[in-house]
Design a protein around this motif. Structure first.
Motif, PDB file in Angstrom:
ATOM      1  N   ILE A  59       4.414  13.145   5.805  1.00 19.53           N
ATOM      2  CA  ILE A  59       4.573  14.102   6.909  1.00 19.53           C
ATOM      3  C   ILE A  59       5.940  14.763   6.822  1.00 19.53           C
ATOM      4  N   LEU A  60       6.945  13.962   6.489  1.00 18.74           N
ATOM      5  CA  LEU A  60       8.322  14.480   6.412  1.00 18.74           C
ATOM      6  C   LEU A  60       8.434  15.529   5.305  1.00 18.74           C
ATOM      7  N   GLN A 103       2.077   1.144   4.301  1.00 16.95           N
ATOM      8  CA  GLN A 103       1.171   2.283   4.410  1.00 16.95           C
ATOM      9  C   GLN A 103       1.707   3.299   5.424  1.00 16.95           C
ATOM     10  N   ALA A 104       2.214   2.785   6.539  1.00 19.54           N
ATOM     11  CA  ALA A 104       2.766   3.692   7.548  1.00 19.54           C
ATOM     12  C   ALA A 104       3.962   4.449   6.990  1.00 19.54           C
ATOM     13  N   ILE A 105       4.790   3.761   6.180  1.00 19.81           N
ATOM     14  CA  ILE A 105       5.958   4.446   5.620  1.00 19.81           C
ATOM     15  C   ILE A 105       5.511   5.550   4.662  1.00 19.81           C
ATOM     16  N   ALA A 130       2.814   7.237   4.960  1.00 19.27           N
ATOM     17  CA  ALA A 130       2.354   8.338   5.813  1.00 19.27           C
ATOM     18  C   ALA A 130       3.548   9.118   6.363  1.00 19.27           C
ATOM     19  N   ILE A 131       4.585   8.394   6.814  1.00 19.70           N
ATOM     20  CA  ILE A 131       5.757   9.052   7.378  1.00 19.70           C
ATOM     21  C   ILE A 131       6.408   9.963   6.340  1.00 19.70           C
ATOM     22  N   ILE A 188      -1.082   8.049   1.772  1.00 19.21           N
ATOM     23  CA  ILE A 188      -1.862   6.827   1.920  1.00 19.21           C
ATOM     24  C   ILE A 188      -2.959   6.743   0.864  1.00 19.21           C
ATOM     25  N   VAL A 189      -3.673   7.850   0.675  1.00 21.93           N
ATOM     26  CA  VAL A 189      -4.828   7.804  -0.212  1.00 21.93           C
ATOM     27  C   VAL A 189      -4.414   7.543  -1.671  1.00 21.93           C
ATOM     28  N   ILE A 233       0.285  -2.930   6.043  1.00 20.63           N
ATOM     29  CA  ILE A 233       0.141  -1.844   7.022  1.00 20.63           C
ATOM     30  C   ILE A 233       1.450  -1.079   7.169  1.00 20.63           C
ATOM     31  N   ILE A 234       2.565  -1.795   7.168  1.00 18.48           N
ATOM     32  CA  ILE A 234       3.835  -1.088   7.379  1.00 18.48           C
ATOM     33  C   ILE A 234       4.194  -0.246   6.165  1.00 18.48           C
ATOM     34  N   ILE A 292      -3.221   3.840  -2.107  1.00 13.56           N
ATOM     35  CA  ILE A 292      -4.241   2.783  -2.139  1.00 13.56           C
ATOM     36  C   ILE A 292      -5.085   2.915  -3.400  1.00 13.56           C
ATOM     37  N   LEU A 308       0.843  -1.194   0.000  1.00 12.48           N
ATOM     38  CA  LEU A 308       0.000   0.000   0.000  1.00 12.48           C
ATOM     39  C   LEU A 308       0.874   1.239   0.000  1.00 12.48           C
TER      40      LEU A 308
END
Lengths: 379, 308
Positions: A164-165, A156-158, A160-161, A279-280, A153-154, A283, A62
């Motif tokens: 943000i960065l 996806q988290a990356i 997101a990170i 994320i969006v 999930i991971i 996906i 993702l």
């Protein structure tokens, strides 16, 4: 085993895709629409990567937006530096650096921006940065046998990170606006209509090359192993294959494809921003592959074209309906059409065609088996 | 002296940040509990979990509006009615979703993930169409306003304390339900060995449905509590979903205790670091650390030992 790369049916399918994007679109559309289609086709690179990685390898990432974005940003950094020559930026307090750095009181080009002044370096970085990043993620996860939903999930988290960065480090990355106002590639103005026309063809040819490369992977022994790994990972491992290395390879390959798409996106659209990383968008890229058919390389192209075309036209006319349609699409491709358009084509159009030509119906392709098998197992 | 602060000031700042972390911790725990029940116990990825939470928040908001309009006498206690309603409404929607969608996808976790993402998009747009795109906030009863002054510098808001007390109560209730009730025993039996649980006469399909409903209901209560400390918008759920998944995975998917421990670690780390650097960098560092630890220890902090 197939010794040839394509069967006759697949040659025809390849010819249709090539004719569509190389002849039909350029002939029937004006430059604005063609540029839009070119933008959609950059997503097809991601979708082709996902077909290999997810459809064939069973690895749902993702975070393909990460690689799309990294490829795009590498290209954008080069173009931005070329656009920020000291003459163009003479009004800034520090001439010669990108405008957003000047706005954020950065007075010197950060060291990791400096190599991007060279085109060969930037072009190599477009592929290498995402691939190395994918390698690190893949090696860390697959060597420890993390897979399935945890991997999803991971990644996806990356994603997101990274978003943000990028947004947080405005002075170095352009923040939420991204890197904008890109002008020339090695002195060639990419904003003119003729440049857009040429870039569309570069993009189309690259996409066909990626499709052929993907088919080579699919038809190789590695392609068979990939499917075996998806269906019974342990048996492949017990047969003496290094499952983790194969997974890392296919994940890196999908990342490289996405990165090419990202770089072509930057060239054709003229900017890159974190809204293609998070994320969006990541996906959404999965849905392109799912709509086309998660096992079909050509389907990925159609999926990317159709979903993006629908998105553009829906959100122009009924913006509030688009999310309903998109949500419905996600549910439908999972529950009703797990093999997407390619599956529908195989089960409905092909028997019909066969009846027309009065030949014996083609034997069902082996590709349709897995999802059926999963369904059976669930019952 | 530490930097420009005296020791007293510094420790007060740490305490204040710690308290802010505790409120974040409460939100994480409430959201993650529902998710851990669904993901940990059933192996289902519910990407629409944030939207279930927001549904609870909207129910609370509606309640607050209705009570103010028709029964102002009840206003000081409306929150408890709203919470019960939020639980029932989201739980019912959860059961409906399980029946219509999830039960067909139990063997395909990746597909569940995509389907529930689709559901979350639909719910978001539904909220936007029904309640409007603007964020809404509830009005708090008087007794929840204001703050305690612990020392001259440290002040803690009462609604924060209320949310924390609520979190503890709900966690306790979930624990009792999972580990002391007959039904909880059935759920754990199904998790450990579905075929054997079925063989001894447990209706596994019913257990699945109720478990999913319970997880969604807890999300609804979380949303209800969320209105006490923040405003609610159609996309507020999506902001928390990845964090919450990381909390659950970091804690060890099948362990409710692990979920609480990891929610505490992550929220405290984030809010303490927020004081030393920008909010976005604090979040990046926290998430990176969590992802890094998960790469070294994929099974999470706490693992349930069982034979497969």
């Amino acid at each position: 085993m197939n010794t040839t790369l394509y069967t006759r049916r697949e040659w025809i399918a390849l010819a249709i895709v090539a004719a569509l994007i190389l002849i039909v679109f350029p002939v029937t559309m004006d430059v604005f629409r063609l540029n839009l289609v070119g933008k959609y086709l950059t997503y097809a690179f991601v979708a082709v990567g996902l077909v290999l990685c997810w459809g064939h390898g069973g690895i749902l990432s993702l975070g393909q937006g990460i690689f799309f974005g990294l490829g795009g940003y590498c290209m954008a950094m080069f173009l931005k530096l070329e656009a920020s020559s000291p003459e163009n930026t003479a009004i800034q307090s520090t001439p010669g650096i990108p405008d957003f750095m000047d706005w954020n009181q950065v007075t010197e080009l950060p060291f990791w921006w400096v190599p991007f002044k060279s085109f060969p370096f930037a072009a190599a970085a477009v592929i290498l940065v995402p691939v190395v990043f994918a390698y690190v993620i893949g090696a860390a996860m697959f060597k420890r046998r993390v897979g399935g939903v945890y991997f999803a999930i991971i990644t996806q988290a990356i994603a997101a990170i990274l978003t943000i960065l990028i947004i947080g480090q405005q002075g170095y990355t352009g923040g939420v606006n991204g890197i904008t106002d890109l002008r020339t590639l090695l002195g060639w103005d990419i904003r003119t209509d003729s440049a857009k026309f040429i870039l569309y063809f570069v993009n189309a040819v690259l996409l066909i090359a990626v499709l052929v490369l993907g088919q080579m992977v699919r038809m190789s022994k590695f392609g068979r192993l990939l499917i075996a790994m998806r269906d019974k990972e342990d048996r492949v491992r017990f047969s003496g294959y290094s499952v983790a290395d194969f997974k890392i390879f296919i994940f890196c390959l999908a990342a490289a494809f996405s990165a090419i798409g990202g770089a072509m996106f930057t060239l054709q659209v003229g900017f890159m921003s974190p809204s293609f990383v998070g994320i969006v968008p990541s996906i959404e890229m999965v849905i392109f592959a799912a709509v086309g058919g998660r096992l079909s390389l050509f389907g990925a192209v159609y999926g990317a074209l159709i979903v993006n075309w629908a998105k553009t036209s829906f959100s122009e006319t009924f913006p509030e309906l688009w999310l309903f349609a998109m949500g419905g699409l996600f549910i439908a491709v999972v529950m009703a059409f797990p093999n997407g358009l390619a599956g529908l084509y195989r089960s409905h159009v092909e028997p019909f065609l066969a009846k027309l030509t009065r030949k014996s119906p083609p034997s069902p392709a082996p590709d349709t088996a897995p999802v059926e098998a999963v369904k059976l197992a669930a019952e | 002296m530490i930097g420009d602060y005296t020791l007293l000031e510094f420790s007060s700042i740490l305490a204040m940040q710690g308290f802010a972390g505790l409120i974040l911790f409460s939100v994480f725990v409430l959201m993650a509990l529902g998710l851990a029940i669904i993901f940990g116990q059933m192996g289902v990825i519910n990407m629409a979990h944030g939207e279930f939470m927001i549904l609870g928040a909207y129910v609370t908001w509606l309640c607050s509006g209705l009570v103010t309009a028709y029964a102002p006498a009840l206003f000081p206690a409306y929150f408890f009615i709203a919470m019960a309603l939020a639980f029932i409404v989201t739980g019912a929607l959860g059961i409906l979703v399980e029946w219509a969608m999830i039960r067909h996808l139990y063997r395909r976790p990746l597909d569940t993930l995509l389907a529930t993402w689709g559901l979350s998009l639909i719910l978001q747009q539904l909220y936007r169409s029904v309640f409007g795109a603007r964020e809404v906030g509830v009005s708090l009863p008087d007794w929840m306003m204001g703050s305690f002054a612990l020392t001259d510098i440290i002040e803690v808001p009462i609604n924060g304390i209320f949310v924390m007390a609520l979190t503890m109560l709900i966690s306790l209730a979930v624990f009792l339900l999972m580990f002391r009730s007959r039904w909880g025993k059935q759920v754990r039996a199904v998790v450990q060995n579905r075929a054997m649980a079925g063989a001894v006469g447990i209706n596994t399909k019913k257990v699945d449905r109720l478990t999913f409903g319970l997880g969604c209901g807890v999300a609804g209560v979380a949303g209800s509590a969320f209105t006490m400390i923040g405003s609610t918008g159609p996309t507020a759920g999506q902001l928390y979903i990845v964090d919450t998944f990381l909390v659950v995975v970091f804690g060890g998917a099948a362990s409710l205790l692990g979920t609480i421990a990891s929610a505490f670690t992550i929220s405290q780390a984030q809010s303490t670091m927020e004081f030393f650097m920008s909010g976005s960098m604090a979040k990046v560092l926290t998430l990176l650390t969590v992802v890094g630890i998960l790469m070294l220890r994929p099974e999470g902090l706490f693992t349930l030992k069982m034979r497969r």
